[in-house]
Design a protein around this motif. Structure first.
Motif, PDB file in Angstrom:
ATOM      1  N   ALA A 102       0.829  -1.209   0.000  1.00  0.00           N
ATOM      2  CA  ALA A 102       0.000   0.000   0.000  1.00  0.00           C
ATOM      3  C   ALA A 102       0.864   1.260   0.000  1.00  0.00           C
ATOM      4  O   ALA A 102       0.649   2.174  -0.810  1.00  0.00           O
ATOM      5  CB  ALA A 102      -0.932  -0.007   1.206  1.00  0.00           C
ATOM      6  N   ASP A 103       1.853   1.313   0.891  1.00  0.00           N
ATOM      7  CA  ASP A 103       2.703   2.504   0.951  1.00  0.00           C
ATOM      8  C   ASP A 103       3.571   2.616  -0.297  1.00  0.00           C
ATOM      9  O   ASP A 103       3.770   3.717  -0.830  1.00  0.00           O
ATOM     10  CB  ASP A 103       3.590   2.449   2.195  1.00  0.00           C
ATOM     11  N   ALA A 104       4.098   1.491  -0.787  1.00  0.00           N
ATOM     12  CA  ALA A 104       4.936   1.528  -1.992  1.00  0.00           C
ATOM     13  C   ALA A 104       4.122   1.979  -3.204  1.00  0.00           C
ATOM     14  O   ALA A 104       4.608   2.738  -4.047  1.00  0.00           O
ATOM     15  CB  ALA A 104       5.550   0.153  -2.245  1.00  0.00           C
ATOM     16  N   ALA A 105       2.871   1.528  -3.287  1.00  0.00           N
ATOM     17  CA  ALA A 105       2.025   1.924  -4.412  1.00  0.00           C
ATOM     18  C   ALA A 105       1.712   3.417  -4.367  1.00  0.00           C
ATOM     19  O   ALA A 105       1.629   4.072  -5.415  1.00  0.00           O
ATOM     20  CB  ALA A 105       0.737   1.112  -4.399  1.00  0.00           C
ATOM     21  N   ALA A 106       1.539   3.968  -3.172  1.00  0.00           N
ATOM     22  CA  ALA A 106       1.277   5.406  -3.064  1.00  0.00           C
ATOM     23  C   ALA A 106       2.491   6.206  -3.546  1.00  0.00           C
ATOM     24  O   ALA A 106       2.341   7.216  -4.246  1.00  0.00           O
ATOM     25  CB  ALA A 106       0.941   5.763  -1.621  1.00  0.00           C
ATOM     26  N   ARG A 107       3.692   5.769  -3.173  1.00  0.00           N
ATOM     27  CA  ARG A 107       4.897   6.462  -3.650  1.00  0.00           C
ATOM     28  C   ARG A 107       5.057   6.285  -5.154  1.00  0.00           C
ATOM     29  O   ARG A 107       5.457   7.217  -5.867  1.00  0.00           O
ATOM     30  CB  ARG A 107       6.128   5.928  -2.905  1.00  0.00           C
ATOM     31  N   TYR A 108       4.776   5.083  -5.657  1.00  0.00           N
ATOM     32  CA  TYR A 108       4.870   4.842  -7.094  1.00  0.00           C
ATOM     33  C   TYR A 108       3.883   5.699  -7.869  1.00  0.00           C
ATOM     34  O   TYR A 108       4.179   6.150  -8.985  1.00  0.00           O
ATOM     35  CB  TYR A 108       4.627   3.365  -7.392  1.00  0.00           C
ATOM     36  N   SER A 109       2.701   5.952  -7.319  1.00  0.00           N
ATOM     37  CA  SER A 109       1.679   6.708  -8.028  1.00  0.00           C
ATOM     38  C   SER A 109       2.184   8.099  -8.389  1.00  0.00           C
ATOM     39  O   SER A 109       1.949   8.586  -9.505  1.00  0.00           O
ATOM     40  CB  SER A 109       0.414   6.799  -7.177  1.00  0.00           C
ATOM     41  N   ARG A 110       2.865   8.751  -7.451  1.00  0.00           N
ATOM     42  CA  ARG A 110       3.414  10.082  -7.745  1.00  0.00           C
ATOM     43  C   ARG A 110       4.492  10.002  -8.814  1.00  0.00           C
ATOM     44  O   ARG A 110       4.580  10.859  -9.700  1.00  0.00           O
ATOM     45  CB  ARG A 110       3.963  10.696  -6.456  1.00  0.00           C
ATOM     46  N   LEU A 111       5.321   8.972  -8.743  1.00  0.00           N
ATOM     47  CA  LEU A 111       6.368   8.793  -9.738  1.00  0.00           C
ATOM     48  C   LEU A 111       5.771   8.486 -11.110  1.00  0.00           C
ATOM     49  O   LEU A 111       6.240   8.999 -12.138  1.00  0.00           O
ATOM     50  CB  LEU A 111       7.301   7.658  -9.295  1.00  0.00           C
ATOM     51  N   GLY A 165      -4.280   4.765 -14.854  1.00  0.00           N
ATOM     52  CA  GLY A 165      -3.582   5.385 -13.732  1.00  0.00           C
ATOM     53  C   GLY A 165      -4.501   6.244 -12.888  1.00  0.00           C
ATOM     54  O   GLY A 165      -4.409   6.262 -11.649  1.00  0.00           O
ATOM     55  N   ALA A 166      -5.420   6.964 -13.544  1.00  0.00           N
ATOM     56  CA  ALA A 166      -6.383   7.782 -12.797  1.00  0.00           C
ATOM     57  C   ALA A 166      -7.297   6.910 -11.951  1.00  0.00           C
ATOM     58  O   ALA A 166      -7.641   7.262 -10.808  1.00  0.00           O
ATOM     59  CB  ALA A 166      -7.198   8.624 -13.773  1.00  0.00           C
ATOM     60  N   VAL A 167      -7.706   5.757 -12.486  1.00  0.00           N
ATOM     61  CA  VAL A 167      -8.533   4.829 -11.714  1.00  0.00           C
ATOM     62  C   VAL A 167      -7.758   4.304 -10.507  1.00  0.00           C
ATOM     63  O   VAL A 167      -8.305   4.155  -9.400  1.00  0.00           O
ATOM     64  CB  VAL A 167      -9.012   3.669 -12.613  1.00  0.00           C
ATOM     65  N   HIS A 168      -6.474   4.027 -10.714  1.00  0.00           N
ATOM     66  CA  HIS A 168      -5.645   3.586  -9.591  1.00  0.00           C
ATOM     67  C   HIS A 168      -5.681   4.610  -8.459  1.00  0.00           C
ATOM     68  O   HIS A 168      -5.895   4.268  -7.288  1.00  0.00           O
ATOM     69  CB  HIS A 168      -4.199   3.392 -10.050  1.00  0.00           C
ATOM     70  N   ARG A 169      -5.437   5.878  -8.816  1.00  0.00           N
ATOM     71  CA  ARG A 169      -5.359   6.915  -7.780  1.00  0.00           C
ATOM     72  C   ARG A 169      -6.715   7.154  -7.117  1.00  0.00           C
ATOM     73  O   ARG A 169      -6.780   7.455  -5.923  1.00  0.00           O
ATOM     74  CB  ARG A 169      -4.823   8.216  -8.390  1.00  0.00           C
ATOM     75  N   ALA A 170      -7.804   7.030  -7.897  1.00  0.00           N
ATOM     76  CA  ALA A 170      -9.125   7.348  -7.348  1.00  0.00           C
ATOM     77  C   ALA A 170      -9.747   6.177  -6.599  1.00  0.00           C
ATOM     78  O   ALA A 170     -10.477   6.388  -5.614  1.00  0.00           O
ATOM     79  CB  ALA A 170     -10.059   7.784  -8.478  1.00  0.00           C
ATOM     80  N   LEU A 195      -6.629  -0.478  -1.645  1.00  0.00           N
ATOM     81  CA  LEU A 195      -5.419  -1.158  -1.200  1.00  0.00           C
ATOM     82  C   LEU A 195      -5.108  -0.818   0.250  1.00  0.00           C
ATOM     83  O   LEU A 195      -4.735  -1.693   1.051  1.00  0.00           O
ATOM     84  CB  LEU A 195      -4.252  -0.759  -2.111  1.00  0.00           C
ATOM     85  N   ARG A 196      -5.273   0.452   0.618  1.00  0.00           N
ATOM     86  CA  ARG A 196      -5.041   0.846   2.007  1.00  0.00           C
ATOM     87  C   ARG A 196      -6.071   0.212   2.944  1.00  0.00           C
ATOM     88  O   ARG A 196      -5.792  -0.002   4.129  1.00  0.00           O
ATOM     89  CB  ARG A 196      -5.088   2.370   2.123  1.00  0.00           C
ATOM     90  N   ALA A 197      -7.246  -0.100   2.391  1.00  0.00           N
ATOM     91  CA  ALA A 197      -8.285  -0.747   3.197  1.00  0.00           C
ATOM     92  C   ALA A 197      -8.113  -2.255   3.284  1.00  0.00           C
ATOM     93  O   ALA A 197      -8.902  -2.931   3.950  1.00  0.00           O
ATOM     94  CB  ALA A 197      -9.666  -0.420   2.626  1.00  0.00           C
ATOM     95  N   GLY A 198      -7.098  -2.802   2.586  1.00  0.00           N
ATOM     96  CA  GLY A 198      -6.826  -4.232   2.666  1.00  0.00           C
ATOM     97  C   GLY A 198      -7.268  -5.031   1.465  1.00  0.00           C
ATOM     98  O   GLY A 198      -7.043  -6.248   1.417  1.00  0.00           O
ATOM     99  N   ALA A 199      -7.891  -4.409   0.480  1.00  0.00           N
ATOM    100  CA  ALA A 199      -8.357  -5.120  -0.718  1.00  0.00           C
ATOM    101  C   ALA A 199      -7.268  -5.084  -1.783  1.00  0.00           C
ATOM    102  O   ALA A 199      -7.395  -4.409  -2.809  1.00  0.00           O
ATOM    103  CB  ALA A 199      -9.649  -4.505  -1.231  1.00  0.00           C
ATOM    104  N   GLY A 200      -6.185  -5.809  -1.538  1.00  0.00           N
ATOM    105  CA  GLY A 200      -5.073  -5.796  -2.474  1.00  0.00           C
ATOM    106  C   GLY A 200      -5.393  -6.426  -3.805  1.00  0.00           C
ATOM    107  O   GLY A 200      -4.760  -6.115  -4.815  1.00  0.00           O
ATOM    108  N   TRP A 201      -6.379  -7.317  -3.830  1.00  0.00           N
ATOM    109  CA  TRP A 201      -6.710  -7.987  -5.087  1.00  0.00           C
ATOM    110  C   TRP A 201      -7.207  -7.000  -6.143  1.00  0.00           C
ATOM    111  O   TRP A 201      -6.997  -7.200  -7.332  1.00  0.00           O
ATOM    112  CB  TRP A 201      -7.773  -9.056  -4.840  1.00  0.00           C
ATOM    113  N   ALA A 202      -7.883  -5.915  -5.710  1.00  0.00           N
ATOM    114  CA  ALA A 202      -8.396  -4.939  -6.677  1.00  0.00           C
ATOM    115  C   ALA A 202      -7.252  -4.253  -7.406  1.00  0.00           C
ATOM    116  O   ALA A 202      -7.289  -4.069  -8.629  1.00  0.00           O
ATOM    117  CB  ALA A 202      -9.264  -3.906  -5.951  1.00  0.00           C
ATOM    118  N   PHE A 203      -6.231  -3.882  -6.656  1.00  0.00           N
ATOM    119  CA  PHE A 203      -5.072  -3.253  -7.280  1.00  0.00           C
ATOM    120  C   PHE A 203      -4.359  -4.236  -8.192  1.00  0.00           C
ATOM    121  O   PHE A 203      -4.000  -3.906  -9.329  1.00  0.00           O
ATOM    122  CB  PHE A 203      -4.108  -2.745  -6.205  1.00  0.00           C
ATOM    123  N   GLY A 204      -4.129  -5.464  -7.712  1.00  0.00           N
ATOM    124  CA  GLY A 204      -3.394  -6.443  -8.501  1.00  0.00           C
ATOM    125  C   GLY A 204      -4.075  -6.784  -9.804  1.00  0.00           C
ATOM    126  O   GLY A 204      -3.428  -6.932 -10.843  1.00  0.00           O
TER     127      GLY A 204
END
Length: 676
Positions: free
Chosen positions: A236-245, A294-299, A305-314
């Motif tokens: 979750a934290d790595a994905a948030a940092r990646y999103s800005r990059l 990418g916009a869907v990822h951020r929104a 993912l932060r709520a624990g639903a990692g499967w949605a991101f994957g």
């Protein structure tokens, strides 16, 4: 929850390995590659009688291996960047998860080296029109050592093997970061010698392609790295940092891609009237689709993912990787397809082949400003430098902190001056005339650095950059502090080292025969101009800088160093004015215009510019040094006054009082004389 504290998903399908992802990505890339090559005419199997033909193996294998090479390189970059910059560490070492990513990067880097070597052999086969099984090893070796395309692929293969070694020899976070940066460097060599390098206006074409490849590698590779963390609590934290990059990479990929397409198309109307334009439109559509994902990822998926639903991101990220793979196939097909703007036209102009533009008319003040020659590298540096600085100032002011306007204006003036001398008509005529080149050199090594140093960018960055919430994560501020306190910077900021680099860049460039070589290659020219700015910045940072990290030296010593630099600078102009030998005749003898005077007279003009140019910057630096000297004395006197006040208030004798008493006692004894 597993025994080691790592959360797992409840549905079996969600915890299953993504074994299908490489297969799906490869199939998508291959399918799009074949279709795009057929549509764009990049796979013409017509054999002309009497002309050599490499055969169907080379014809098909070359683009396929190119896609494989790009994929292997991208995954290697992504694993190294994720392990080094997106994940928290374990003190000075990478985290256990980062360690696993480094080990996985080894195999991908070896595959990258093999693909680059295979690409080298296939390129020789394609250029010579000989099947692979008929090539001699001596021919391949000669191509790899004497032709720019061969050297680029050989260098890339060597760097990929070096990455494989570095990813295995240690777990230091600094070593991992160095390896990641080296991986980014390794993706660039073919960009400077490929399709764009042979086109006109290669100042835009080559640099925009290099930026395009670099940003795409980080964007796609970082996403692959995150997918390898899909069951980790760090995701979750790595994905948030990646999103800005990823957002920054999207902007760079879009801007550089459109720039490169404009150079190759020659006219935007070709988007609708050529097969190459159709492929460009398809790539634009793919870019917009990826931006939407990418916009869907951020929104949506990042909050999930932060709520624990990692499967949605994957699930969405896996589909995004397949779209990326298809886009890679489309990009390779574009590089193999004929362009509306011919790369090697019949009866080419040798000057355009060499410079990227035709011979301009005789220079005037208006043409020195108006005959623009845009370079994507310096435009990107300028845009980023201005935007980042203003963002830092805005953050400070919003937080209620003061930042002097004089520093802001100094930085902006330096950046705009950098953009002007590298993109306006000065840059065009600097290729042709030694005198204009010397103007460019003096401005980049003196005027621009003085203005940039006055902006105090490191101080602004340290005050404006935020610390990561996780103390084990190294953000931009932490890496900047490591750089400031590094041994390398301590060595470079030694006054003799800074002065030596500055002087060596002056004399070494013009008396070693290096100038002609650097002018001949776009990468060499970029490196030369960048070196001017860096060595100038280093010297003036040592002399008048106010940022942390520089050595604190007495003002009299700084004045001596400044005088030494100016003496060496003026002496160079005197030597060049008295010289009867033409500098870089292999370059200026080829590009010298008919409307210009002799090579030697132009060189003497440039020498006069070098001799006289330094007076104004030297006077400015001297004024600043004297001003700092006076302020240092005032601060010291204020410190002594405060100490005296404290001593008087406490009834104790301070250091200044003891020294005054010592002088009074010495005077009294001297007044009494030896016979008293």
């Amino acid at each position: 929850m597993s025994g080691n504290g790592v959360p797992v998903t409840s549905a079996p399908a969600r915890g299953a390995r993504l074994w299908w992802l490489p297969v799906s990505a490869g199939a998508a890339a291959l399918a799009v590659l074949v279709l795009a090559l057929r549509y764009g005419g990049g796979l013409d199997g017509t054999v002309i009688t009497g002309l050599p033909d490499a055969g169907p193996v080379t014809r098909w294998a070359l683009p396929i291996v190119r896609v494989a090479l790009d994929g292997l390189a991208t995954v290697t970059v992504g694993l190294l960047v994720t392990a080094s910059f997106l994940l928290p560490g374990d003190g000075p070492s990478v985290s256990p998860r980062g360690y696993l990513l480094l080990r996985r990067a080894t195999g991908w880097a070896v595959g990258w080296a093999v693909a680059a070597t295979t690409m080298l052999v296939l390129t020789v086969s394609d250029l010579l029109g000989q099947p692979v099984d008929r090539l001699r090893s001596a021919t391949v070796f000669s191509f790899a050592t004497s032709i720019s395309q061969g050297r680029a692929l050989a260098l890339q293969a060597g760097l990929a093997l070096l990455l494989a070694v570095l990813s295995r020899i240690g777990v230091s976070r600094t070593l991992a970061a160095t390896t990641a940066v080296l991986a980014l460097v390794a993706v660039l060599p073919p960009a400077f010698t490929g399709h764009a390098a042979g086109a006109g206006n290669h100042q835009l074409a080559v640099t925009s392609l290099a930026l395009h490849v670099l940003a795409a590698s980080v964007w796609v590779g970082g996403l692959v790295g995150l997918l390898m963390l899909r069951r980790s609590r760090l995701l979750a934290d790595a994905a948030a940092r990646y999103s800005r990059l990823a957002l920054a990479c999207f902007v760079v990929v879009a801007a550089s891609g459109l720039t490169n397409a404009w150079v190759r198309l020659g006219d935007w109307g070709q988007l609708w009237h050529s097969s190459y334009g159709g492929l460009v439109l398809a790539k634009i559509a793919a870019l917009l689709l990826l931006g939407g994902i990418g916009a869907v990822h951020r929104a949506r998926t990042l909050p999930a993912l932060r709520a624990g639903a990692g499967w949605a991101f994957g699930r969405l990220a896996a589909g995004e990787v397949v779209v990326f793979a298809a886009t890679f196939g489309l990009a390779v097909a574009l590089s193999r397809s004929p362009t509306p703007q011919p790369v090697n036209p019949l009866g080419p102009d040798p000057l355009v082949e060499l410079l990227g533009f035709g011979m301009p008319p005789a220079p005037t003040a208006a043409r020195m400003l108006g005959e623009v020659l845009p370079d994507m590298f310096f435009l990107a540096v300028t845009a980023f430098g201005i935007a980042a600085y203003l963002a830092g100032v805005r953050r400070l002011r919003r937080g209620g902190h003061h930042w002097p306007w004089s520093r802001t204006w100094s930085w902006l003036a330096g950046m705009l001056l950098l953009a002007a001398v590298t993109n306006l008509g000065v840059a065009r005529y600097a290729y042709l005339l030694f005198s204009v080149h010397m103007v460019q050199h003096m401005v980049l090594s003196m005027a621009v650095p003085i203005l940039l140093v006055g902006g105090a960018p490191l101080t602004l960055a340290l005050r404006a950059l935020r610390r990561p919430a996780d103390p084990q994560v190294r953000g931009a501020r932490e890496w900047l502090l490591i750089l400031i306190h590094s041994r390398v910077l301590r060595v470079l900021t030694h006054p003799l080292v800074a002065l030596g680099l500055y002087v060596a860049s002056l004399y070494g460039l013009y008396f070693s025969g290096l100038l002609g070589t650097l002018m001949r290659y776009h990468l060499g020219h970029l490196a030369m101009l960048t070196h001017f700015v860096l060595v100038g910045y280093l010297l003036f940072w040592v002399l008048i800088g106010i940022d942390p990290g520089r050595r604190r030296l007495p003002q009299p010593l700084l004045v001596i160093i400044h005088f030494a630099a100016m003496i060496f600078h003026a002496f160079l102009g005197v030597i060049l004015m008295q010289s009867t030998t033409v500098i870089a005749p292999d370059w200026y003898g080829v590009v010298h215009p008919d409307w210009a005077g002799s090579l030697l007279s132009d060189q003497h003009l440039g020498a006069g510019i070098a001799w006289s140019f330094g007076e104004v910057p030297a006077a400015i630096v001297m004024i600043l040094l004297v001003r700092q000297w006076i302020r240092a004395d005032e601060r010291e006197q204020a410190r002594l006054d405060r100490a005296a006040d404290r001593a008087q208030a406490s009834g104790e004798e301070d250091e200044l009082a003891r020294y005054n008493n010592f002088l009074a006692e010495a005077a009294r004894r001297e007044g009494r004389g030896p016979g008293s």
